[in-house]
Design a protein around this motif. Structure first.
Motif, mmCIF file in Angstrom:
data_model
loop_
_atom_site.group_PDB
_atom_site.id
_atom_site.type_symbol
_atom_site.label_atom_id
_atom_site.label_comp_id
_atom_site.label_asym_id
_atom_site.label_seq_id
_atom_site.Cartn_x
_atom_site.Cartn_y
_atom_site.Cartn_z
ATOM 1 N N ILE A 14 0.868 -1.098 -0.169
ATOM 2 C CA ILE A 14 0.051 -0.013 0.031
ATOM 3 C C ILE A 14 0.888 1.220 0.108
ATOM 4 N N GLN A 15 0.587 2.014 -1.023
ATOM 5 C CA GLN A 15 1.515 3.390 -1.008
ATOM 6 C C GLN A 15 0.708 4.464 -0.288
ATOM 7 N N ALA A 16 1.470 4.920 0.900
ATOM 8 C CA ALA A 16 1.101 5.771 1.746
ATOM 9 C C ALA A 16 1.411 7.312 1.420
ATOM 10 N N LEU A 17 2.625 7.461 0.800
ATOM 11 C CA LEU A 17 3.080 8.779 0.310
ATOM 12 C C LEU A 17 3.255 8.819 -1.431
ATOM 13 N N LYS A 18 2.939 9.888 -1.778
ATOM 14 C CA LYS A 18 3.030 9.598 -3.442
ATOM 15 C C LYS A 18 3.398 10.713 -3.908
ATOM 16 N N GLY A 19 4.912 10.951 -4.196
ATOM 17 C CA GLY A 19 5.715 11.931 -4.862
ATOM 18 C C GLY A 19 5.534 13.190 -4.014
ATOM 19 N N VAL A 20 5.768 12.984 -2.571
ATOM 20 C CA VAL A 20 5.490 14.127 -1.671
ATOM 21 C C VAL A 20 6.722 15.080 -1.698
ATOM 22 N N SER A 21 6.700 16.516 -2.033
ATOM 23 C CA SER A 21 7.733 17.407 -1.936
ATOM 24 C C SER A 21 7.524 18.435 -1.077
ATOM 25 N N LEU A 22 8.516 19.111 -0.072
ATOM 26 C CA LEU A 22 8.044 20.034 0.807
ATOM 27 C C LEU A 22 9.673 20.601 1.136
ATOM 28 N N GLU A 23 9.510 21.758 1.630
ATOM 29 C CA GLU A 23 10.719 22.452 2.203
ATOM 30 C C GLU A 23 10.240 23.202 3.494
ATOM 31 N N VAL A 24 11.216 23.087 4.397
ATOM 32 C CA VAL A 24 11.359 23.997 5.710
ATOM 33 C C VAL A 24 12.462 24.545 5.804
ATOM 34 N N LYS A 25 12.070 26.021 6.125
ATOM 35 C CA LYS A 25 13.411 26.741 5.938
ATOM 36 C C LYS A 25 13.910 26.983 7.431
ATOM 37 N N ASP A 26 15.099 27.437 7.652
ATOM 38 C CA ASP A 26 15.816 27.780 8.901
ATOM 39 C C ASP A 26 14.916 28.864 9.625
ATOM 40 N N GLY A 27 14.450 28.546 10.848
ATOM 41 C CA GLY A 27 13.617 29.427 11.628
ATOM 42 C C GLY A 27 12.267 29.259 11.537
ATOM 43 N N GLU A 28 11.714 28.724 10.457
ATOM 44 C CA GLU A 28 10.249 28.670 10.377
ATOM 45 C C GLU A 28 9.327 27.548 11.222
ATOM 46 N N ILE A 29 7.975 28.143 11.278
ATOM 47 C CA ILE A 29 7.091 26.837 11.455
ATOM 48 C C ILE A 29 6.293 26.685 10.553
ATOM 49 N N VAL A 30 6.347 25.334 9.784
ATOM 50 C CA VAL A 30 5.564 24.978 8.763
ATOM 51 C C VAL A 30 4.739 23.956 9.341
ATOM 52 N N THR A 31 3.413 23.876 8.922
ATOM 53 C CA THR A 31 2.452 22.976 9.270
ATOM 54 C C THR A 31 2.074 22.093 8.282
ATOM 55 N N LEU A 32 1.646 20.986 8.561
ATOM 56 C CA LEU A 32 0.933 20.118 7.607
ATOM 57 C C LEU A 32 -0.341 19.639 8.101
ATOM 58 N N ILE A 33 -1.271 19.933 7.017
ATOM 59 C CA ILE A 33 -2.754 19.866 7.500
ATOM 60 C C ILE A 33 -3.485 18.735 6.506
ATOM 61 N N GLY A 34 -4.441 17.979 7.077
ATOM 62 C CA GLY A 34 -5.207 16.975 6.348
ATOM 63 C C GLY A 34 -5.815 16.064 7.136
ATOM 64 N N ALA A 35 -6.831 15.240 6.502
ATOM 65 C CA ALA A 35 -7.873 14.447 7.261
ATOM 66 C C ALA A 35 -6.945 13.154 7.740
ATOM 67 N N ASN A 36 -7.560 12.446 8.823
ATOM 68 C CA ASN A 36 -6.753 11.268 9.151
ATOM 69 C C ASN A 36 -6.737 10.308 8.157
ATOM 70 N N GLY A 37 -5.528 9.608 8.082
ATOM 71 C CA GLY A 37 -5.195 8.788 7.064
ATOM 72 C C GLY A 37 -4.506 9.291 5.673
ATOM 73 N N ALA A 38 -4.338 10.828 5.930
ATOM 74 C CA ALA A 38 -3.762 11.297 4.668
ATOM 75 C C ALA A 38 -2.240 11.144 4.335
ATOM 76 N N GLY A 39 -1.500 10.658 5.400
ATOM 77 C CA GLY A 39 -0.096 10.506 5.352
ATOM 78 C C GLY A 39 0.736 11.386 6.142
ATOM 79 N N LYS A 40 0.184 12.205 6.851
ATOM 80 C CA LYS A 40 0.856 13.207 7.650
ATOM 81 C C LYS A 40 1.834 12.508 8.488
#
Length: 235
Positions: A14-40
């Motif tokens: 079962i593929q849980a993450l499909k081609g996920v890309s993201l960036e977190v820069k120094d000093g940031e707060i970055v949030t991931l939102i999504g429903a239950n089971g989305a892959g967070k």
């Protein structure tokens, strides 16, 4: 600081993450939102080495960490506060904090940092000799965060820190997250309480069924009618 490029992650077939890309820069707060089971949570587990990506790149401060062992990722400066807190129930609060520093050698510096955790979470100082399994949910969340801080991370991964907590405790936890960030720690936050998460974040990503479907500044997502309807209770 952190660059994730096109990662695929599987649980068996079962593929849980499909081609996920993201960036977190120094000093940031970055949030991931999504429903239950989305892959967070799967994404955070992959970043901390608990899961291995089948393909794609994970670069942290310029070097690849994809597939590295969890302890080497902690040593590199990434700490993970898991969903459900996962404190060591039969150990005291202070023993849990000491375990957070298990890769460190300087006992004097460790003692100083335990005192800093107590300053950040005064409730833990009151409970320092108490078994962690007897703490309230909010106190356990504070302990899980304090334990992660004891590794002196540059990047803190937080998985659903408000889950199951009373509204007043949620406000306290989010205020402390902002303080940890002001003190110099970059934060990647997974949170179902999208309103609270977007209120403190610089940028945000929305994950649906293993894919990033929206990315932007927190203000942009807060202003989006589509995001409001789907994740912010139509506010």
């Amino acid at each position: 600081m952190l660059n994730v490029s096109n990662i695929d992650v599987f649980y068996g077939n079962i593929q849980a993450l499909k081609g996920v890309s993201l960036e977190v820069k120094d000093g940031e707060i970055v949030t991931l939102i999504g429903a239950n089971g989305a892959g967070k949570s799967t994404l955070l587990k992959t970043l901390s080495g608990l899961l291995k990506p089948k393909s794609g790149k994970i670069e942290y401060v310029g070097g690849s960490i994809a597939g590295n062992q969890p302890q080497s990722i902690v040593k590199a400066g990434i700490s993970h506060v898991p969903e459900g807190r996962r404190v060591f129930a039969n150990m005291t609060v202070e023993e849990n904090l000491e375990l957070g520093a298990y890769l460190r050698k300087n006992s004097g510096e460790i003692r100083k940092d335990i005192q800093k955790v107590y300053e950040l979470f005064p409730r833990l100082l009151e409970r320092r000799k108490q078994l962690s399994g007897t703490l309230s949910g909010g106190e356990q969340q504070m302990l899980a965060m304090g334990r992660a801080i004891m590794a002196k991370p540059k990047l803190l991964l937080l998985d659903e820190p408000s889950m199951g907590l009373a509204p007043l405790m949620v406000k306290t936890i989010f205020s402390i997250i902002e303080q940890i960030n002001r003190d110099g720690t970059t934060i990647l936050l997974v949170e179902q309480n999208a309103n609270m998460a977007l209120a403190i974040a610089n940028r945000a990503y929305v994950i649906e069924t293993g894919r990033v479907v929206v990315a932007g500044t927190a203000a942009e997502l807060q202003a989006s009618e589509e995001i409001k309807k789907a994740y912010l209770g139509g506010l």
